[in-house]
Structures are given as structure tokens and as C-alpha cells.
Design a protein around this motif. Structure first.
Motif, PDB file in Angstrom:
ATOM      1  N   ALA A 205     -19.842  -0.602  41.083  1.00 54.45           N
ATOM      2  CA  ALA A 205     -20.925  -1.233  41.845  1.00 54.45           C
ATOM      3  C   ALA A 205     -21.962  -1.826  40.898  1.00 54.45           C
ATOM      4  O   ALA A 205     -22.472  -2.941  41.124  1.00 54.45           O
ATOM      5  CB  ALA A 205     -21.571  -0.216  42.778  1.00 54.45           C
ATOM      6  N   PHE A 206     -22.272  -1.102  39.827  1.00 47.42           N
ATOM      7  CA  PHE A 206     -23.215  -1.614  38.833  1.00 47.42           C
ATOM      8  C   PHE A 206     -22.710  -2.916  38.230  1.00 47.42           C
ATOM      9  O   PHE A 206     -23.459  -3.905  38.136  1.00 47.42           O
ATOM     10  CB  PHE A 206     -23.422  -0.574  37.734  1.00 47.42           C
ATOM     11  CG  PHE A 206     -24.029  -1.123  36.472  1.00 47.42           C
ATOM     12  CD1 PHE A 206     -25.381  -1.403  36.402  1.00 47.42           C
ATOM     13  CD2 PHE A 206     -23.239  -1.388  35.362  1.00 47.42           C
ATOM     14  CE1 PHE A 206     -25.949  -1.927  35.249  1.00 47.42           C
ATOM     15  CE2 PHE A 206     -23.787  -1.901  34.199  1.00 47.42           C
ATOM     16  CZ  PHE A 206     -25.150  -2.171  34.143  1.00 47.42           C
ATOM     17  N   TYR A 207     -21.434  -2.946  37.818  1.00 47.67           N
ATOM     18  CA  TYR A 207     -20.905  -4.150  37.183  1.00 47.67           C
ATOM     19  C   TYR A 207     -20.819  -5.316  38.166  1.00 47.67           C
ATOM     20  O   TYR A 207     -21.001  -6.479  37.776  1.00 47.67           O
ATOM     21  CB  TYR A 207     -19.541  -3.859  36.557  1.00 47.67           C
ATOM     22  CG  TYR A 207     -19.657  -3.208  35.196  1.00 47.67           C
ATOM     23  CD1 TYR A 207     -20.208  -3.887  34.124  1.00 47.67           C
ATOM     24  CD2 TYR A 207     -19.213  -1.907  34.979  1.00 47.67           C
ATOM     25  CE1 TYR A 207     -20.322  -3.303  32.872  1.00 47.67           C
ATOM     26  CE2 TYR A 207     -19.323  -1.304  33.735  1.00 47.67           C
ATOM     27  CZ  TYR A 207     -19.879  -2.014  32.680  1.00 47.67           C
ATOM     28  OH  TYR A 207     -20.001  -1.428  31.444  1.00 47.67           O
ATOM     29  N   LEU A 208     -20.533  -5.038  39.430  1.00 49.21           N
ATOM     30  CA  LEU A 208     -20.565  -6.096  40.440  1.00 49.21           C
ATOM     31  C   LEU A 208     -21.957  -6.721  40.522  1.00 49.21           C
ATOM     32  O   LEU A 208     -22.108  -7.953  40.591  1.00 49.21           O
ATOM     33  CB  LEU A 208     -20.160  -5.537  41.804  1.00 49.21           C
ATOM     34  CG  LEU A 208     -20.360  -6.473  43.003  1.00 49.21           C
ATOM     35  CD1 LEU A 208     -19.492  -7.723  42.866  1.00 49.21           C
ATOM     36  CD2 LEU A 208     -20.059  -5.746  44.316  1.00 49.21           C
ATOM     37  N   GLY A 305     -36.143  -9.177  32.006  1.00 51.64           N
ATOM     38  CA  GLY A 305     -36.599  -8.088  31.142  1.00 51.64           C
ATOM     39  C   GLY A 305     -36.224  -6.713  31.637  1.00 51.64           C
ATOM     40  O   GLY A 305     -35.492  -5.963  30.971  1.00 51.64           O
ATOM     41  N   ALA A 306     -36.710  -6.333  32.819  1.00 50.94           N
ATOM     42  CA  ALA A 306     -36.421  -5.006  33.354  1.00 50.94           C
ATOM     43  C   ALA A 306     -34.933  -4.851  33.638  1.00 50.94           C
ATOM     44  O   ALA A 306     -34.332  -3.799  33.382  1.00 50.94           O
ATOM     45  CB  ALA A 306     -37.230  -4.770  34.631  1.00 50.94           C
ATOM     46  N   PHE A 307     -34.319  -5.904  34.159  1.00 50.43           N
ATOM     47  CA  PHE A 307     -32.898  -5.840  34.488  1.00 50.43           C
ATOM     48  C   PHE A 307     -32.052  -5.593  33.238  1.00 50.43           C
ATOM     49  O   PHE A 307     -31.210  -4.692  33.206  1.00 50.43           O
ATOM     50  CB  PHE A 307     -32.470  -7.143  35.170  1.00 50.43           C
ATOM     51  CG  PHE A 307     -30.989  -7.246  35.407  1.00 50.43           C
ATOM     52  CD1 PHE A 307     -30.394  -6.549  36.444  1.00 50.43           C
ATOM     53  CD2 PHE A 307     -30.195  -8.023  34.582  1.00 50.43           C
ATOM     54  CE1 PHE A 307     -29.032  -6.634  36.658  1.00 50.43           C
ATOM     55  CE2 PHE A 307     -28.829  -8.114  34.783  1.00 50.43           C
ATOM     56  CZ  PHE A 307     -28.243  -7.420  35.826  1.00 50.43           C
ATOM     57  N   HIS A 308     -32.277  -6.374  32.185  1.00 52.20           N
ATOM     58  CA  HIS A 308     -31.454  -6.248  30.982  1.00 52.20           C
ATOM     59  C   HIS A 308     -31.649  -4.897  30.301  1.00 52.20           C
ATOM     60  O   HIS A 308     -30.678  -4.235  29.915  1.00 52.20           O
ATOM     61  CB  HIS A 308     -31.772  -7.372  30.008  1.00 52.20           C
ATOM     62  CG  HIS A 308     -31.053  -7.279  28.702  1.00 52.20           C
ATOM     63  ND1 HIS A 308     -29.699  -7.485  28.588  1.00 52.20           N
ATOM     64  CD2 HIS A 308     -31.498  -6.971  27.456  1.00 52.20           C
ATOM     65  CE1 HIS A 308     -29.331  -7.310  27.329  1.00 52.20           C
ATOM     66  NE2 HIS A 308     -30.403  -7.000  26.619  1.00 52.20           N
ATOM     67  N   ALA A 309     -32.899  -4.483  30.130  1.00 52.67           N
ATOM     68  CA  ALA A 309     -33.155  -3.196  29.474  1.00 52.67           C
ATOM     69  C   ALA A 309     -32.540  -2.048  30.264  1.00 52.67           C
ATOM     70  O   ALA A 309     -31.943  -1.126  29.690  1.00 52.67           O
ATOM     71  CB  ALA A 309     -34.656  -2.983  29.311  1.00 52.67           C
ATOM     72  N   PHE A 314     -28.122   1.925  31.072  1.00 55.52           N
ATOM     73  CA  PHE A 314     -27.096   2.408  31.998  1.00 55.52           C
ATOM     74  C   PHE A 314     -25.738   2.478  31.308  1.00 55.52           C
ATOM     75  O   PHE A 314     -25.006   3.473  31.441  1.00 55.52           O
ATOM     76  CB  PHE A 314     -27.021   1.491  33.220  1.00 55.52           C
ATOM     77  CG  PHE A 314     -26.060   1.968  34.278  1.00 55.52           C
ATOM     78  CD1 PHE A 314     -26.490   2.778  35.314  1.00 55.52           C
ATOM     79  CD2 PHE A 314     -24.716   1.616  34.229  1.00 55.52           C
ATOM     80  CE1 PHE A 314     -25.609   3.226  36.290  1.00 55.52           C
ATOM     81  CE2 PHE A 314     -23.824   2.060  35.185  1.00 55.52           C
ATOM     82  CZ  PHE A 314     -24.274   2.870  36.223  1.00 55.52           C
ATOM     83  N   VAL A 315     -25.382   1.423  30.576  1.00 51.22           N
ATOM     84  CA  VAL A 315     -24.088   1.409  29.892  1.00 51.22           C
ATOM     85  C   VAL A 315     -24.031   2.504  28.833  1.00 51.22           C
ATOM     86  O   VAL A 315     -23.028   3.219  28.699  1.00 51.22           O
ATOM     87  CB  VAL A 315     -23.826   0.023  29.265  1.00 51.22           C
ATOM     88  CG1 VAL A 315     -22.578   0.056  28.378  1.00 51.22           C
ATOM     89  CG2 VAL A 315     -23.666  -1.024  30.362  1.00 51.22           C
ATOM     90  N   GLN A 323     -16.049   4.263  23.724  1.00 49.69           N
ATOM     91  CA  GLN A 323     -15.974   3.176  24.692  1.00 49.69           C
ATOM     92  C   GLN A 323     -17.279   2.379  24.787  1.00 49.69           C
ATOM     93  O   GLN A 323     -17.427   1.543  25.675  1.00 49.69           O
ATOM     94  CB  GLN A 323     -15.619   3.726  26.085  1.00 49.69           C
ATOM     95  CG  GLN A 323     -14.144   4.080  26.257  1.00 49.69           C
ATOM     96  CD  GLN A 323     -13.829   5.460  25.718  1.00 49.69           C
ATOM     97  OE1 GLN A 323     -14.603   6.384  25.924  1.00 49.69           O
ATOM     98  NE2 GLN A 323     -12.709   5.600  25.044  1.00 49.69           N
ATOM     99  N   GLN A 324     -18.231   2.657  23.889  1.00 48.03           N
ATOM    100  CA  GLN A 324     -19.512   1.953  23.961  1.00 48.03           C
ATOM    101  C   GLN A 324     -19.343   0.444  23.811  1.00 48.03           C
ATOM    102  O   GLN A 324     -19.937  -0.341  24.547  1.00 48.03           O
ATOM    103  CB  GLN A 324     -20.456   2.472  22.876  1.00 48.03           C
ATOM    104  CG  GLN A 324     -21.055   3.839  23.158  1.00 48.03           C
ATOM    105  CD  GLN A 324     -22.111   3.785  24.245  1.00 48.03           C
ATOM    106  OE1 GLN A 324     -23.059   3.019  24.183  1.00 48.03           O
ATOM    107  NE2 GLN A 324     -21.934   4.611  25.265  1.00 48.03           N
TER     108      GLN A 324
END
Length: 382
Positions: A205-208, A305-309, A314-315, A323-324
Motif C-alpha cells: 500500500a505504501f509503494y502504491l 519535503g515531508a513526503f520524501h523524508a 519508512f523504507v 535489502q536496503q
């Protein structure tokens, strides 16, 4: 513990995102200068984004299995420069499409691997990531303001030479950075491999939503400069408007460590999507009003900004150390798929539907992503 190479890491981000500052606002303008239609412009800009569907995963797998992430970064930076230099030979549609594809194949090898190296240097200081990454935002600002002023004085024929100079800075920066490898963390299970980790709750769901966010960014990164020119702003002013968005992003990065201590990643991501949806409506309908445009550009703090950080954190939390690289590469790839689709739909709808409807579609996509985050991403465990 070795001292953190703060300025070396920061310098690389500076030049890497200066290149993004040279392409995002001005690439469509350059193709328009060469006489291409909006549909052809959308296609040419989509090609580098499509390469993010393949290149980061290939290089991410190679980096995880060989451990030679810094070598991949250096080769990727050098080959990016060499491939893009072919733009001096010809400017036909077919040749430019080839240039866009080849240089992007190597450019998209660079950042996911460098993110792993940066986090490996930070180790238990991961919250300081935003303090390093903000120098990428500063590089973006320097590029958009400087090039905006340059193209008011000189013809856009100088554009390829300006990008090559920035790419040379990326190459030099990659050779200045020392290597580092992620520590093994016993609290993150490695059994089952990368695909099994993807099947854990909320990961897909996160990657979607990563793809949906970049899809909604399609009109912004493809046609914002042309849109603002169309409503009467000068190129120098447009460069400043792009820069304002990144200044807001920098301020967000400075506060990000505190925000992540107070709010969960789920809350930060949800807020990012909701603010993004509003931002596209403002840009599509009211950009001719300066106060509205300034407000919309300040919302870039959330849109990027907030989204990318939050995504980088999360990753890092979701995948084992081996697997990083693949986790960061998949993030880049899904962003590429979304960005390519966004550029394509924007290119085809810009002339037929107009800016307002094109940005309205982007707003609906951001709202869909907010719904997925709210319903499919599980709450974080302490």
C-alpha cells in the motif's frame, strides 16, 4: 565511531538536486524552445521517469549483492555526464529520446545507492538525515534561480551546457565521499528475502501511494513553468517561485526530526497527500493571483519535503540491511512509474482539457492516495 562526513555528503546532494533544479522547471521550456508540441514534450519528459522503473531495481540488486554501492554511484554519475553530452550533436525527436533514456538509466542508479551510504554513515543518528538532505534543496534553489536569471539574459541554447556543468559537479562530489556499509540489525528479520518482506502488512500500500504521489505531480513538473508563463509571469520570477517551494521544503527538513518524534509516519504521509490535493487545485485555477501562488508554493513543504523524508524513514524501518538498496530502489522505481504516467497524461490533456482540469485530475489522484494511506497502512508499533 568515525566522524560523520557531513559536508562531503551534503555537497553530493547539493549537485545532485541542482541537476533536478535544472531539469524540472526548464526541460519542458527547452523542448518548447526547440519547437515540440505539448504531447511530444510530455513523451520526452516521461522517458527518464520510465527509466526509473528499471534502472534503480537493477542497480539496487547489484549494490545489495556486491556491496559496491559507492562504485555504482561513481560510475552512474560519470556515465550520466557522458550520455547527456550527446545532446550537443543533434536535437531531433528520436535523438533526444535516446539521450533522455540513456542518461536517465545511469542517473537513476545513483540516488538510491547514495541514500543507503548516507544512512550507513549516520547509523544511530538517522534523524539527522534531513539536515544533510536539505543541502540538496539548497542546490535546487541555486539552480532554478540562477538558470532563471541566465535564460532572461541568454538564449535557451545555453541550456545543455549549463546541465553538463552541473553533472560534472555530481561526478566530482561522488569521488569526494567516503564509503560506508549498513550495520547488521538483529531486530529486522532477514529470512525469506526481499519479496517476502514486501508481503508484510502495509508495504505494498505504501509503494502504491508513492506511485500515486508522483502521478499527481505530473502536471507540476512537466508544465508549471509554461503555465506560469501563460498567465503572465517572467522567467526570472518563475525561477523564484520554484525556489520558494524549495525554501519551504528546507524549513520542513529542519523540523522533520521533531515532527517524526511527535507524529507517526502514517500521520505525516496522510497530511502530505491532503495538502497536495489542495495545492493542485490552487495552481490549476488561481495561479494568476500572486498571494495564492505564493501559498501554493509554500505547500511544497508537504508535497515533497515531508513526503520524501517520511518515505526514506519508512523504507529504512521496513527492510533488513541486505535489502536496503532494493527497498530504496523500488521506492525510486514506483516514483518513476507514477511520474512517467503523470507526464504522459499531462502532455495529452494540457491542450485538450486545459490547465485547470489537468491539475484537478492530479488533485483527485492525491486524494485517492490519502484514502489508501488512511485505510491500508497499519499503525506503527512502539
Amino acid at each position: 565511531m568515525a566522524a560523520l562526513p557531513y559536508w562531503r555528503l551534503s555537497a553530493f546532494y547539493f549537485f545532485y538536486f541542482a541537476l533536478l533544479g535544472g531539469t524540472a522547471p526548464f526541460l519542458a521550456l527547452y523542448f518548447d524552445h526547440l519547437g515540440f508540441s505539448p504531447a511530444r514534450i510530455g513523451e520526452l519528459i516521461a522517458i527518464p521517469m520510465l527509466m526509473r522503473c528499471v534502472a534503480p531495481n537493477l542497480w539496487g540488486w547489484l549494490g545489495d549483492h556486491t556491496g559496491q554501492r559507492l562504485l555504482i554511484v561513481r560510475l552512474g554519475a560519470l556515465c550520466t555526464l557522458l550520455c547527456f553530452a550527446g545532446i550537443f550533436l543533434e536535437q531531433s525527436y528520436a535523438w533526444l529520446a535516446l539521450i533522455m533514456a540513456t542518461h536517465a538509466f545511469f542517473w537513476h542508479a545513483v540516488l538510491p545507492q547514495f541514500e543507503v551510504i548516507t544512512l550507513a554513515h549516520l547509523r544511530e543518528q538517522a534523524a539527522r538525515y534531513s539536515q544533510i538532505r536539505l543541502w540538496g534543496s539548497i542546490g535546487f534553489i541555486v539552480a532554478v534561480v540562477g538558470l532563471g536569471l541566465l535564460f532572461e539574459w541568454l538564449s535557451l541554447d545555453a541550456y545543455p551546457a549549463a546541465l553538463v556543468a552541473i553533472m560534472a559537479g555530481i561526478v566530482v562530489g561522488s569521488f569526494w565521499v567516503p564509503n560506508a556499509q549498513p550495520l547488521q540489525r538483529p531486530n529486522v528479520p532477514e529470512q525469506g528475502g526481499f519479496l517476502q518482506q514486501l508481503r508484510r502488512p502495509g508495504i505494498l500500500a505504501f509503494y502504491l501511494c508513492v506511485a500515486l504521489m508522483q502521478l499527481s505531480n505530473g502536471p507540476y513538473y512537466t508544465f508549471l513553468t509554461l503555465h506560469l508563463e501563460g498567465v503572465g509571469y517572467s522567467r526570472g520570477a518563475i525561477g523564484l517561485f520554484w525556489a520558494l517551494g524549495v525554501v519551504a521544503e528546507i524549513l520542513l527538513f529542519l523540523l522533520m526530526a521533531r515532527l517524526l518524534q511527535r507524529y507517526s509516519l502514517r500521520v505525516v504521509l496522510l497530511a502530505s497527500f491532503l495538502i497536495t490535493a489542495l495545492r493542485w487545485l490552487l495552481l490549476g485555477n488561481l495561479a494568476q493571483y500572486l498571494p495564492v501562488l505564493l501559498l501554493a508554493q509554500c505547500m511544497h513543504a508537504a508535497t515533497f519535503g515531508a513526503f520524501h523524508a517520511a518515505c526514506i524513514h519508512f523504507v529504512q524501518r521496513s527492510f533488513a540491511d541486505r535489502q536496503q538498496g532494493q527497498g530504496q530502489a523500488l521506492y525510486a522505481s514506483l516514483a518513476g512509474i507514477g511520474g512517467a504516467l503523470g507526464a504522459l497524461y499531462a502532455g495529452y490533456s494540457w491542450k485538450g482539457l486545459g490547465p485547470a482540469w489537468t491539475f484537478a485530475i492530479a488533485s483527485l489522484v492525491a486524494l485517492l492516495a490519502a484514502f489508501v494511506i488512511a485505510t491500508r497502512l497499519p499503525p506503527e508499533r512502539p
